[in-house]
Each structure stands twice: as structure tokens, then as C-alpha cells.
Design an enzyme around this catalytic site. Structure first.
Site, short mmCIF file in Angstrom:
data_model
loop_
_atom_site.label_atom_id
_atom_site.label_comp_id
_atom_site.label_asym_id
_atom_site.label_seq_id
_atom_site.Cartn_x
_atom_site.Cartn_y
_atom_site.Cartn_z
N MET A 31 8.76 27.67 -24.20
CA MET A 31 9.67 26.91 -25.07
C MET A 31 9.46 27.30 -26.52
O MET A 31 9.87 26.57 -27.44
CB MET A 31 9.43 25.40 -24.88
CG MET A 31 9.78 24.93 -23.48
SD MET A 31 10.27 23.21 -23.42
CE MET A 31 8.79 22.43 -24.04
N ALA A 33 7.40 28.17 -30.14
CA ALA A 33 6.23 27.67 -30.89
C ALA A 33 4.98 28.33 -30.30
O ALA A 33 4.01 27.66 -29.96
CB ALA A 33 6.15 26.15 -30.85
N HIS A 35 1.65 30.26 -29.32
CA HIS A 35 0.27 30.26 -29.80
C HIS A 35 -0.55 31.19 -28.91
O HIS A 35 0.01 31.87 -28.03
CB HIS A 35 -0.30 28.83 -29.83
CG HIS A 35 -0.11 28.08 -28.54
ND1 HIS A 35 -0.66 28.48 -27.35
CD2 HIS A 35 0.59 26.95 -28.25
CE1 HIS A 35 -0.34 27.64 -26.39
NE2 HIS A 35 0.45 26.69 -26.91
N HIS A 38 0.15 31.15 -25.10
CA HIS A 38 1.31 31.95 -24.70
C HIS A 38 0.99 33.45 -24.80
O HIS A 38 1.39 34.24 -23.94
CB HIS A 38 2.51 31.66 -25.61
CG HIS A 38 2.97 30.23 -25.62
ND1 HIS A 38 2.76 29.39 -26.69
CD2 HIS A 38 3.63 29.50 -24.69
CE1 HIS A 38 3.29 28.21 -26.43
NE2 HIS A 38 3.81 28.24 -25.22
N GLN A 63 14.22 18.73 -19.59
CA GLN A 63 12.86 18.32 -19.22
C GLN A 63 12.28 17.29 -20.18
O GLN A 63 11.12 16.90 -20.06
CB GLN A 63 11.94 19.53 -19.06
CG GLN A 63 11.57 20.25 -20.34
CD GLN A 63 10.83 21.55 -20.04
OE1 GLN A 63 11.39 22.51 -19.53
NE2 GLN A 63 9.53 21.58 -20.35
N GLN A 150 -2.31 27.76 -16.41
CA GLN A 150 -2.98 26.66 -15.68
C GLN A 150 -2.96 25.38 -16.50
O GLN A 150 -3.10 24.29 -15.96
CB GLN A 150 -4.43 27.07 -15.37
CG GLN A 150 -5.17 26.05 -14.52
CD GLN A 150 -6.66 26.18 -14.63
OE1 GLN A 150 -7.19 27.29 -14.45
NE2 GLN A 150 -7.36 25.09 -14.92
N GLN A 155 2.85 21.50 -13.10
CA GLN A 155 4.08 22.31 -13.17
C GLN A 155 3.97 23.52 -12.25
O GLN A 155 4.92 23.87 -11.53
CB GLN A 155 4.29 22.77 -14.62
CG GLN A 155 5.31 23.87 -14.81
CD GLN A 155 5.54 24.16 -16.28
OE1 GLN A 155 6.14 23.37 -16.98
NE2 GLN A 155 5.05 25.28 -16.77
N VAL A 178 -6.27 28.56 -22.44
CA VAL A 178 -6.88 29.04 -23.68
C VAL A 178 -7.17 27.81 -24.55
O VAL A 178 -6.32 26.93 -24.70
CB VAL A 178 -5.93 30.01 -24.42
CG1 VAL A 178 -6.54 30.43 -25.76
CG2 VAL A 178 -5.66 31.24 -23.55
N ARG A 189 2.21 21.17 -29.12
CA ARG A 189 2.27 19.81 -29.68
C ARG A 189 1.05 19.48 -30.53
O ARG A 189 1.04 18.42 -31.18
CB ARG A 189 2.42 18.79 -28.55
CG ARG A 189 3.79 18.85 -27.88
CD ARG A 189 4.02 17.70 -26.91
NE ARG A 189 5.40 17.60 -26.50
CZ ARG A 189 5.92 18.13 -25.38
NH1 ARG A 189 5.14 18.81 -24.56
NH2 ARG A 189 7.20 17.98 -25.10
P1 AMP Z 1 5.45 25.88 -23.04
O1 AMP Z 1 6.01 26.73 -24.13
O2 AMP Z 1 4.59 24.77 -23.53
O3 AMP Z 1 6.48 25.47 -22.03
O4 AMP Z 1 4.46 26.82 -22.24
C1 AMP Z 1 4.88 28.05 -21.73
C2 AMP Z 1 3.79 28.58 -20.83
O5 AMP Z 1 2.60 28.76 -21.60
C3 AMP Z 1 3.46 27.61 -19.69
O6 AMP Z 1 3.30 28.35 -18.49
C4 AMP Z 1 2.18 26.99 -20.14
O7 AMP Z 1 1.36 26.55 -19.08
C5 AMP Z 1 1.53 28.14 -20.90
N1 AMP Z 1 0.53 27.61 -21.83
C6 AMP Z 1 0.70 26.63 -22.74
N2 AMP Z 1 -0.47 26.35 -23.35
C7 AMP Z 1 -1.40 27.16 -22.81
C8 AMP Z 1 -2.81 27.35 -23.00
N3 AMP Z 1 -3.50 26.63 -23.88
N4 AMP Z 1 -3.42 28.29 -22.26
C9 AMP Z 1 -2.74 29.04 -21.35
N5 AMP Z 1 -1.42 28.91 -21.12
C10 AMP Z 1 -0.76 27.99 -21.83
#
Ligand code: AMP
Length: 282
Positions: A31, A33, A35, A38, A63, A150, A155, A178, A189
Site C-alpha cells: 500500500m 509508504a 520502509h 517492504h 480493506q 510474516q 493475512q 523487519v 503506521r
Molecule cells: P502494506 O503496505 O502494509 O500492505 O504491506 C505490504 C507488504 O509488506 C505486506 O506483505 C506486509 O506483510 C509486508 N510488511 C509490512 N511490514 C513489514 C515488516 N516490518 N517486515 C516485513 N514485511 C513487512
């Protein structure tokens, strides 16, 4: 690195890769943003499918609940593109809401029995939105590998079930969580947290570590592990626990004792920010 805006452009890109006789494609749904969490997914994808990595950036409205943070979710597109390119993305897929949900859209994916567990219980409709958008992305990009973190372990369970049930053909690759050096799991967030909340938020990873150390010491009983995690949360009165669960990672149903592969997951409100964390029992 190319930026694609429509499903047709993404399909065309995939077809071209195929025609050129290349290996399959890796998809990294996000989504934005972006870091280091990702980044780790994009890097892992680029390692196995160099030159064939599509990163999607789409803040998926379905969602989010009506009172959730869809409108204020951080949007940092230029920086995201720079990070994705640095980590090895080949294309970015950044569609509009109208592109993903054409006028009158009425088709959704429900993963019965899993969609209302863990985050799905606290956020009704959340996993329906996730499953729907990921089904659309997998259908458009037709990757052979799809990378997820993970960090969002529930999810992952929902999407594994969906991919198996719909015979979508992509293999789901799960990458480790991470964390910041003090243990906080990276999350888009985290930028919402004040400096006081940032410290309070460490209670999640502390609870995870407490459970990991009990398991390492031989404890397996769910009641004991949950109680230990609850007592860690009790140390941080400002943080409101949402759930603590020890579940089978496939079904998301509670287990009485932890076994290798069991998911221990927590969610909590730190001020107005809802954070999640977990560990997979070894
Ligand atoms: P999001 O942009 O929050 O929907 O996350 C996109 C993908 O990045 C999802 O598969 C998340 O599980 C993964 N993700 C988000 N935060 C972390 C993290 N701290 N470590 C590893 N993967 C992450």
C-alpha cells in the site's frame, strides 16, 4: 523503471516478459509508504526474479473500515518509487481506485472461516478487502511468485487459502519481520506514533519475546503463554490490547498447546494507532 497505471498495461507487461521467453514474474503487493520491511520483500523478489519484479502500490479502500485511516494513510509515492527502484523493482503498478474497482463493482472474495479471525474479528470486512484486491492483482499480473511479509501473518493464512481454493497458480513467499533495533516491527503506521507512544509500542515486541523465551525454555501450554503475554501488556497501562492469540497458522483457530509452526499473534491500540506483531513458534 516503468510506472504502469492500468490493469491492461500490467497484463501487457507480463505478456511481453513471457514472449521474450523469460522466467516467471515476481509480484510484491503493497500500500506504499514503503520502509525497510517492504524493501526486504522487493530485494528477496529481485534475487530470485531479477529484472521481472512488479511492485504494486495501491491504498485499497475496501480493506479499511468506515472509521479507519484510509483518508490519512501515508502516501509517499515519489519516495516509494525511488526505494523500489533501488531494491530492484522492474515496474511499479500504481492504479487508481476506479481502475481496480470499476463503477458498479460487485464482486468480492470471501475466505470463509478465516476472514473473521484475528484482525478480521477486530476489523470486519478487512480480509474480504485484502483477498479481493490481491485476487485482482494476481489475476492481472499472473506472477509465479508473490511476496508477503510474516508481519501480517493472518493475512498470509487468508491469502494462502484463497490462492489454493481459486487455483491462482502463484506461489506465496513469506519474508521475515523487519524490526527497528529496539524490537518494534516496522509498519507504515508507526509514523502516527508520538514519541511517548513510540516507547509504549515496544510492549508488543516485548510480549512476543517473552513468549519466545518461554517456548525456548520448553513451555508449550497456550494458557501459560497467553497469561505471560497478558502480564507483559499489564506493564503498559496506556496500551489497549486488542487480541492475543495462539493459533494454527493454516486455519487461524486457537490451539491448546504450541507446536512448531503455530502462530502467536498480538494486536494492540497505542493511542489511536492499531499495531500488530507475531512470532511463529519453532
Ligand atoms: P502494506 O503496505 O502494509 O500492505 O504491506 C505490504 C507488504 O509488506 C505486506 O506483505 C506486509 O506483510 C509486508 N510488511 C509490512 N511490514 C513489514 C515488516 N516490518 N517486515 C516485513 N514485511 C513487512
Amino acid at each position: 523503471m516503468e510506472i504502469l497505471r492500468t490493469v491492461e498495461e500490467l497484463r501487457q507487461w507480463t505478456r511481453t516478459q513471457r514472449c521474450e521467453g523469460r522466467d516467471g514474474i515476481a509480484l510484491v503487493p503493497t500500500m506504499g509508504a514503503l520502509h525497510a520491511g517492504h524493501a526486504s520483500l522487493i530485494r528477496a523478489a529481485a534475487e530470485v526474479r531479477p529484472g521481472h519484479v512488479a511492485v504494486s502500490i495501491f491504498v485499497n479502500p475496501t480493506q479499511f473500515g468506515p472509521n479507519e485511516d484510509f483518508a490519512k494513510y501515508p502516501r509517499t509515492f515519489a519516495a516509494d518509487c525511488a526505494l523500489a527502484e533501488r531494491e530492484g523493482a522492474t515496474v511499479i503498478f500504481a492504479p487508481s481506485v476506479e481502475e481496480m474497482y470499476p463503477a458498479g463493482a460487485a464482486t468480492f472474495v470471501d475466505v470463509d472461516g478465516l476472514s473473521d479471525r484475528l484482525d478480521g474479528a477486530s476489523r470486519p470486512g478487512h480480509f474480504r478487502g485484502v483477498a479481493t484486491v490481491v485476487a485482482k492483482l494476481l489475476n492481472a499480473a499472473e506472477p509465479d511468485l508473490a511476496f508477503f511479509g510474516q508481519k501480517d501473518a493472518a493475512q498470509v493464512a487468508v491469502l494462502r487459502r484463497m490462492v489454493a481454493d481459486l487455483r491462482l497458480g502463484a506461489k506465496i513467499v513469506v519474508c521475515p519481520i523487519v524490526r527497528e533495533s529496539d524490537g518494534l516491527a516496522l509498519s507504515s503506521r508507526n509514523v502516527y506514533l508520538s514519541s511517548a507512544e513510540r516507547k509504549q509500542a515496544l510492549v508488543l515486541s516485548r510480549a512476543i519475546r517473552r513468549v519466545e523465551s518461554l517456548v525456548a525454555g520448553g513451555e508449550r501450554l497456550s494458557a501459560v503463554l497467553m497469561e505471560a503475554a497478558c502480564s507483559v501488556f499489564a506493564e503498559e497501562l496506556e496500551v489497549r490490547m486488542d487480541y492475543i492469540e495462539l493459533v494454527d497458522w493454516g486455519t487461524l483457530w486457537p490451539v491448546l498447546s504450541a507446536a512448531p509452526g503455530t502462530l502467536f499473534a498480538v494486536a494492540a491500540w497505542v493511542g489511536k494507532t492499531r499495531l500488530i506483531d507475531n512470532t511463529i513458534i519453532c
